[in-house]
Scaffold this motif. Sequence first.
Motif, mmCIF file in Angstrom:
data_model
loop_
_atom_site.group_PDB
_atom_site.id
_atom_site.type_symbol
_atom_site.label_atom_id
_atom_site.label_comp_id
_atom_site.label_asym_id
_atom_site.label_seq_id
_atom_site.Cartn_x
_atom_site.Cartn_y
_atom_site.Cartn_z
ATOM 1 N N GLU A 142 5.621 -4.997 11.820
ATOM 2 C CA GLU A 142 4.924 -6.359 11.763
ATOM 3 C C GLU A 142 5.685 -7.664 11.838
ATOM 4 O OE1 GLU A 142 0.964 -4.930 9.237
ATOM 5 O OE2 GLU A 142 2.465 -6.289 8.397
ATOM 6 N N HIS A 143 6.879 -7.611 10.999
ATOM 7 C CA HIS A 143 7.581 -8.829 10.661
ATOM 8 C C HIS A 143 8.609 -9.068 11.826
ATOM 9 C CE1 HIS A 143 8.986 -12.097 8.435
ATOM 10 N NE2 HIS A 143 10.411 -11.546 8.417
ATOM 11 N N ASP A 144 8.743 -10.397 12.236
ATOM 12 C CA ASP A 144 9.749 -10.878 13.298
ATOM 13 C C ASP A 144 10.736 -11.654 12.851
ATOM 14 O OD1 ASP A 144 8.139 -12.935 13.182
ATOM 15 O OD2 ASP A 144 7.671 -13.093 15.320
ATOM 16 N N GLY A 145 10.701 -11.829 11.484
ATOM 17 C CA GLY A 145 11.704 -12.650 11.141
ATOM 18 C C GLY A 145 12.947 -12.125 10.375
ATOM 19 N N VAL A 146 13.288 -12.467 9.183
ATOM 20 C CA VAL A 146 14.228 -12.117 8.393
ATOM 21 C C VAL A 146 13.779 -11.004 7.287
ATOM 22 C CG1 VAL A 146 16.393 -12.330 6.822
ATOM 23 C CG2 VAL A 146 15.927 -13.815 8.590
ATOM 24 N N LEU A 147 14.261 -9.805 7.245
ATOM 25 C CA LEU A 147 13.611 -8.597 6.353
ATOM 26 C C LEU A 147 14.715 -8.255 5.206
ATOM 27 C CD1 LEU A 147 11.135 -6.983 5.499
ATOM 28 C CD2 LEU A 147 12.097 -5.286 7.173
ATOM 29 N N ALA A 148 14.336 -8.525 3.764
ATOM 30 C CA ALA A 148 15.101 -7.876 2.902
ATOM 31 C C ALA A 148 14.639 -6.611 2.255
ATOM 32 C CB ALA A 148 15.258 -9.075 1.929
ATOM 33 N N LEU A 149 15.188 -5.688 2.117
ATOM 34 C CA LEU A 149 14.832 -4.350 1.671
ATOM 35 C C LEU A 149 15.035 -4.277 0.081
ATOM 36 C CD1 LEU A 149 15.335 -1.526 4.544
ATOM 37 C CD2 LEU A 149 13.433 -3.399 4.251
ATOM 38 N N GLY A 150 14.422 -3.591 -0.540
ATOM 39 C CA GLY A 150 14.793 -3.294 -2.032
ATOM 40 C C GLY A 150 16.071 -2.496 -1.954
ATOM 41 N N GLY A 151 16.606 -2.317 -3.114
ATOM 42 C CA GLY A 151 18.078 -1.733 -3.230
ATOM 43 C C GLY A 151 17.844 -0.170 -2.782
ATOM 44 N N GLY A 152 16.653 0.411 -3.144
ATOM 45 C CA GLY A 152 16.793 1.726 -3.136
ATOM 46 C C GLY A 152 15.977 2.319 -1.954
ATOM 47 N N ALA A 153 15.582 1.280 -1.260
ATOM 48 C CA ALA A 153 14.599 1.642 0.099
ATOM 49 C C ALA A 153 15.349 2.807 1.039
ATOM 50 C CB ALA A 153 14.228 0.254 0.724
ATOM 51 N N VAL A 154 16.552 2.619 1.048
ATOM 52 C CA VAL A 154 17.329 3.641 2.422
ATOM 53 C C VAL A 154 17.213 4.942 1.523
ATOM 54 C CG1 VAL A 154 18.686 1.560 3.042
ATOM 55 C CG2 VAL A 154 19.479 2.912 1.164
ATOM 56 N N LEU A 155 16.902 5.279 0.436
ATOM 57 C CA LEU A 155 16.924 6.489 -0.128
ATOM 58 C C LEU A 155 16.038 7.470 0.343
ATOM 59 C CD1 LEU A 155 17.589 5.798 -3.897
ATOM 60 C CD2 LEU A 155 19.521 6.220 -2.187
ATOM 61 N N HIS A 156 14.838 7.023 0.695
ATOM 62 C CA HIS A 156 13.960 7.832 1.376
ATOM 63 C C HIS A 156 14.219 7.965 2.928
ATOM 64 C CE1 HIS A 156 9.935 9.428 2.563
ATOM 65 N NE2 HIS A 156 9.456 9.252 1.354
ATOM 66 N N PRO A 157 14.090 9.427 3.236
ATOM 67 C CA PRO A 157 14.603 10.031 4.460
ATOM 68 C C PRO A 157 13.482 9.293 5.739
ATOM 69 C CG PRO A 157 14.110 11.816 3.278
ATOM 70 C CD PRO A 157 13.592 10.603 2.430
ATOM 71 N N ASP A 158 12.440 8.970 5.356
ATOM 72 C CA ASP A 158 11.563 8.422 6.387
ATOM 73 C C ASP A 158 11.750 6.797 6.587
ATOM 74 O OD1 ASP A 158 9.856 10.686 6.345
ATOM 75 O OD2 ASP A 158 8.170 9.736 5.333
ATOM 76 N N THR A 159 12.459 6.384 5.698
ATOM 77 C CA THR A 159 12.705 4.835 5.676
ATOM 78 C C THR A 159 14.226 4.808 6.514
ATOM 79 O OG1 THR A 159 11.872 4.067 3.669
ATOM 80 C CG2 THR A 159 13.869 2.869 4.457
ATOM 81 N N ARG A 160 15.042 5.772 6.383
ATOM 82 C CA ARG A 160 16.380 5.736 7.134
ATOM 83 C C ARG A 160 16.106 6.169 8.649
ATOM 84 N NH1 ARG A 160 17.895 8.713 2.442
ATOM 85 N NH2 ARG A 160 18.094 10.620 3.818
ATOM 86 N N ALA A 161 15.026 7.166 8.670
ATOM 87 C CA ALA A 161 14.814 7.413 9.995
ATOM 88 C C ALA A 161 14.151 6.007 10.664
ATOM 89 C CB ALA A 161 13.791 8.551 10.159
ATOM 90 N N ALA A 162 13.315 5.341 10.006
ATOM 91 C CA ALA A 162 12.642 4.218 10.630
ATOM 92 C C ALA A 162 13.801 2.926 10.947
ATOM 93 C CB ALA A 162 11.652 3.412 9.756
ATOM 94 N N LEU A 163 14.675 3.041 10.124
ATOM 95 C CA LEU A 163 15.865 2.051 10.414
ATOM 96 C C LEU A 163 16.899 2.378 11.546
ATOM 97 C CD1 LEU A 163 16.932 1.100 6.680
ATOM 98 C CD2 LEU A 163 15.951 -0.360 8.076
ATOM 99 N N HIS A 164 17.095 3.881 11.632
ATOM 100 C CA HIS A 164 17.755 4.366 12.755
ATOM 101 C C HIS A 164 17.012 3.919 14.241
ATOM 102 C CE1 HIS A 164 21.199 6.114 11.080
ATOM 103 N NE2 HIS A 164 20.374 6.692 10.057
ATOM 104 N N ARG A 165 15.810 4.154 14.139
ATOM 105 C CA ARG A 165 14.818 3.831 15.260
ATOM 106 C C ARG A 165 15.037 2.367 15.762
ATOM 107 N NH1 ARG A 165 11.512 7.494 12.938
ATOM 108 N NH2 ARG A 165 10.091 5.973 11.989
ATOM 109 N N TYR A 166 14.885 1.436 14.596
ATOM 110 C CA TYR A 166 14.976 0.068 14.708
ATOM 111 C C TYR A 166 16.532 -0.274 15.327
ATOM 112 C CZ TYR A 166 16.113 -4.783 13.007
ATOM 113 O OH TYR A 166 16.471 -5.787 13.045
ATOM 114 N N ARG A 167 17.632 0.426 14.989
ATOM 115 C CA ARG A 167 18.696 0.420 15.249
ATOM 116 C C ARG A 167 18.814 0.468 16.643
ATOM 117 N NH1 ARG A 167 23.465 2.443 12.121
ATOM 118 N NH2 ARG A 167 24.513 2.109 13.932
ATOM 119 N N ASP A 168 18.359 1.857 17.019
ATOM 120 C CA ASP A 168 18.495 2.358 18.228
ATOM 121 C C ASP A 168 18.098 1.436 19.287
ATOM 122 O OD1 ASP A 168 19.960 4.559 17.292
ATOM 123 O OD2 ASP A 168 18.300 5.865 17.512
ATOM 124 N N ALA A 169 16.818 0.658 18.975
ATOM 125 C CA ALA A 169 16.171 -0.191 19.937
ATOM 126 C C ALA A 169 16.874 -1.509 19.879
ATOM 127 C CB ALA A 169 14.974 -0.391 19.267
#
Length: 187
Positions: free
Chosen positions: A78-105
């Motif tokens: 949804e967001h098209d600006g600057v996004l700050a994640l909580g410090g532990g957000a990257v711990l969840h495998p689904d979040t990491r997968a979403a970040l990888h998809r975002y980077r791959d795009a």
Amino acid sequence: MPPAAAAPGPRVVLVGPPGAGKSTVGAALAERWQLAVRDTDTDVETVAGKTVADVFVEDGEPRFRELERDAVTTALVEHDGVLALGGGAVLHPDTRAALHRYRDAGGIVVFLDVSLAHAAPRVGLNQSRPLLVGSPRAQWQALMDARRPVYEEVATVRVSTDGLRPGEVAEVIEHELGVQRVTEPGA
């Protein structure tokens, strides 16, 4: 100018440990680039109707991580600006997968790195940080030791925030990304 949007989603995502400056650097970048800033901890608080600390105490860390995962995956779409994640957000495998998809795009994830010496005064190492209760310095270092490889895995760019003010970190990020500040109208 902010980085061009390579795909739908944020122009940049900030990750890192407590005290790295994700929220304040996010606000500085958003101001410089004339974009909106979004913080997933705020999104979690809005959905839960209570503070992050209260979610941890009343509902437990698993519930918080679930809310956090949902906040991140929603914001990445949804967001098209600057996004700050909580410090532990990257711990969840689904979040990491979403970040990888975002980077791959073509998306950009910036790991804001900070040492304990510089994080301590920023965080205050107080009880408002649920995972730092007890021996805050030892807890922070243990968190960082465990999370560093994950931050590095999801990041496009790493920027140290040690000894820098938020605006200076924003300048470093701009330099690293090869972008420049949006000039003020009439400037």
